[in-house]
Design an enzyme around this catalytic site. Structure first.
Site, PDB file in Angstrom:
ATOM      1  N   SER A 123       0.942  18.837   4.419  1.00  0.00           N
ATOM      2  CA  SER A 123       1.615  20.005   3.860  1.00  0.00           C
ATOM      3  C   SER A 123       3.115  19.757   3.765  1.00  0.00           C
ATOM      4  O   SER A 123       3.692  19.044   4.598  1.00  0.00           O
ATOM      5  CB  SER A 123       1.362  21.187   4.807  1.00  0.00           C
ATOM      6  OG  SER A 123       2.225  22.245   4.500  1.00  0.00           O
ATOM      7  N   TYR A 148       1.290  25.054  13.498  1.00  0.00           N
ATOM      8  CA  TYR A 148       0.487  24.580  12.360  1.00  0.00           C
ATOM      9  C   TYR A 148       1.154  23.357  11.737  1.00  0.00           C
ATOM     10  O   TYR A 148       0.545  22.303  11.562  1.00  0.00           O
ATOM     11  CB  TYR A 148       0.328  25.697  11.310  1.00  0.00           C
ATOM     12  CG  TYR A 148      -0.119  25.175   9.965  1.00  0.00           C
ATOM     13  CD1 TYR A 148      -1.396  24.647   9.799  1.00  0.00           C
ATOM     14  CD2 TYR A 148       0.747  25.173   8.865  1.00  0.00           C
ATOM     15  CE1 TYR A 148      -1.800  24.129   8.568  1.00  0.00           C
ATOM     16  CE2 TYR A 148       0.351  24.667   7.638  1.00  0.00           C
ATOM     17  CZ  TYR A 148      -0.921  24.147   7.503  1.00  0.00           C
ATOM     18  OH  TYR A 148      -1.310  23.625   6.289  1.00  0.00           O
ATOM     19  N   LYS A 152       0.102  19.176  11.659  1.00  0.00           N
ATOM     20  CA  LYS A 152       0.016  18.303  10.473  1.00  0.00           C
ATOM     21  C   LYS A 152       0.870  17.051  10.676  1.00  0.00           C
ATOM     22  O   LYS A 152       0.473  15.939  10.341  1.00  0.00           O
ATOM     23  CB  LYS A 152       0.486  19.046   9.217  1.00  0.00           C
ATOM     24  CG  LYS A 152      -0.456  20.157   8.770  1.00  0.00           C
ATOM     25  CD  LYS A 152      -1.758  19.592   8.226  1.00  0.00           C
ATOM     26  CE  LYS A 152      -2.721  20.677   7.801  1.00  0.00           C
ATOM     27  NZ  LYS A 152      -4.067  20.192   7.501  1.00  0.00           N
TER      28      LYS A 152
END
Ligand code: NAD
Ligand code: UFG
Length: 336
Positions: A123, A148, A152
Site C-alpha cells: 500500500s 496496518y 505492510k
C-alpha cells in the site's frame, strides 16, 4: 494454476475476473472475515467459469499444505489481509497476527512446494507522509502512522529478506494507491462492513440515501481547494496490473516494488463533483476538522510500472464514479 488468497474481497474478486477472462486457472481461498462467498458466485456468473474455492484461513498451515498438495500451484497472488486503519490502531495485535502470520505461513508452504512466484498487495501507506510528489518507489518508507501500514512495511521487509536468502524467489510488491470503482457489470464491487472509512463508498452511500451528508475531513490543506488530494485508481485497472505483475514475476527472478496508481491527484471536492455528474445526484457535504493521520496530498509516479510491466491505468475519474454508482445503485445493501 494460480492461488489467490483473499479472493472474495474487493480487489481479489475483480482480479479473479481478469484472470479467468485471460484463461488462467485459479484456486481461490478466503476465510470470509471481510467478504461474502456471493462475490465469487457473481464472478462465476460474469465469466461463465467455475472457481475452485476453499473457505479457510491462510494462517492454517495444514489446510494450506493440503491445497498445495491437491493443486499444482505455480504462483500466488496474496491479497488476504485486514485493512481498516482505525481498527488497526484499536487492535494492533489482530493486524500484526493476521497480516504478518498469514504471509509467513504462505511463504513457508510455498517454499516447501518450491513455488517461488509471488505477487503481494502492499500500500502507498508505507510511504507515511512524504514531502515530495509524485511519490516514486525510491521515496523513503518507514514513517507509517498506524499498525496496518506498519504491518505492510514489515511484510515488505520480510519478503526482501526471503529473496535475499534464496534467489529463486520472484516477488512483485505492489503498492496500491486508492482503489475505487467496480466492475462494469454492476455485479461486484466494494461492500464495506458498517460505516465506510473510505471516501468513495461513503459518497455512494450518501447518494443512495443512507447518510444525509458526507463529512469532508479538512478544508485547510495546502492543496488547490484545501481538501485532501489522492491518486484514485479504478479497481479493474488495478486488477489488470496484477496480471502484468504475475507475468513479470514468472519471467524474472528478483524482487520488484511498484506503485500502482494513475499518477493523477484529485481532491475530495473533485471527486464529489465528478460523482455528481456521473450519478446525476447531489452530494451534500460539510467541511469538518481534519482526520487524524491524514496527509494533504498523495499521488504516484507510475513510470516504473509502465516501464517494467508495460501497464498503465486506462480508466478516468468519471468511469470510476459511474461504475461505483452502478454497483451501489444495483446493490443498495451490498451482497447482503
Ligand atoms: P478486502 O477486505 O475486501 O479483501 C481482503 C480479503 O482477505 C477479504 O475477503 C478477507 O475475508 C480475506 N482475509 C483476510 N484475512 C484472511 C486470512 N487470514 N485468511 C484468509 N482470508 C483472509 O480488501 P481489499 O480492498 O480487496 O484489499 C486486498 C489487499 O489489498 C489487502 O491486503 C489490503 O490491505 C490491500 N490494499 C487495499 C487497499 C484499498 O484501499 N482497498 C489499498 C492498499 C492496499
Ligand atoms: N475523506 C473524507 N471523508 C470521508 C472519507 C475520506 O473527506 O468520509 C477524505 C480523506 O480525508 C482523504 C480522502 O478522502 O483526503 C481519501 O480518504 P480514504 O479514506 O478514501 O483513503 P486514504 O487515502 O485515507 O487511505 C486509503 C486506504 C488505506 C491505504 C491508502 C493508500 O484506506 O488503507 O489509501 O493506499 F493505505
Amino acid at each position: 494454476m494460480i492461488l489467490i488468497t483473499g479472493a472474495a474481497g474487493y480487489i481479489g474478486s475483480h482480479t479473479c475476473i481478469e484472470l479467468l477472462n485471460a484463461n488462467v486457472e485459479i484456486v481461490a481461498i478466503d476465510n470470509l472475515c471481510n467478504s461474502k462467498a456471493e462475490s465469487l458466485k457473481r464472478v462465476e456468473s460474469i465469466t461463465g467459469k467455475k472457481i475452485i474455492f476453499y473457505q479457510m484461513d491462510v494462517r492454517d498451515k495444514s489446510a494450506l499444505r493440503e491445497v498445495f498438495n491437491k493443486h499444482k500451484i505455480e504462483a500466488v497472488i496474496h491479497f488476504a489481509g485486514l485493512k481498516a486503519v482505525g481498527e488497526s490502531m484499536a487492535e494492533p495485535l489482530k493486524y500484526y497476527d493476521n497480516n504478518i502470520l498469514s504471509t509467513i505461513t504462505l511463504c513457508e508452504i510455498m517454499d516447501e512446494n518450491k513455488v517461488f512466484n509471488l505477487v503481494f498487495s502492499s500500500s502507498a501507506t508505507v510511504y507515511g507522509a512524504p514531502n515530495k510528489m509524485p511519490i516514486n518507489e525510491t521515496s523513503a518508507v518507514g514513517a507509517t502512522t498506524n499498525p496496518y501500514g506498519t504491518s505492510k512495511l514489515m511484510i515488505e521487509r520480510i519478503l526482501n529478506d526471503i529473496h535475499q536468502s534464496n534467489a529463486k524467489w520472484s516477488i512483485a510488491v505492489l503498492r496500491y494507491f486508492n482503489p475505487v470503482g467496480a466492475h462494469e457489470s454492476g455485479l461486484i464491487g466494494e461492500d464495506p462492513n458498517g460505516l465506510p472509512n473510505n471516501l468513495m463508498p461513503f459518497i455512494t452511500q450518501v447518494a443512495i440515501g443512507k447518510h444525509d451528508y458526507l463529512n469532508v475531513f479538512g478544508g485547510d490543506y495546502d492543496t488547490a481547494d484545501g481538501t485532501g488530494v489522492r491518486d484514485y485508481i479504478h479497481v479493474v485497472d488495478l486488477a489488470i496490473g496484477h496480471l502484468s505483475a504475475l507475468d513479470y514475476a514468472t519471467k524474472n527472478h528478483g524482487i520488484v516494488t511498484l506503485n500502482l496508481g494513475t499518477g493523477i491527484g484529485y481532491s475530495v471536492l473533485d471527486v464529489i463533483h465528478a460523482f455528481e455528474k456521473a450519478s446525476n445526484r447531489k452530494i451534500a457535504y460539510k467541511i469538518c476538522p481534519r482526520r487524524p493521520g491524514d496527509i494533504a496530498s498523495c499521488y504516484a509516479d507510475v513510470n516504473l510500472a509502465k516501464e517494467l510491466l508495460n501497464w498503465t491505468a486506462r480508466f478516468d475519474i468519471h468511469q470510476m464514479c459511474r461504475d461505483a454508482w452502478r454497483w451501489q445503485f444495483n446493490n443498495p445493501n451490498g451482497y447482503q
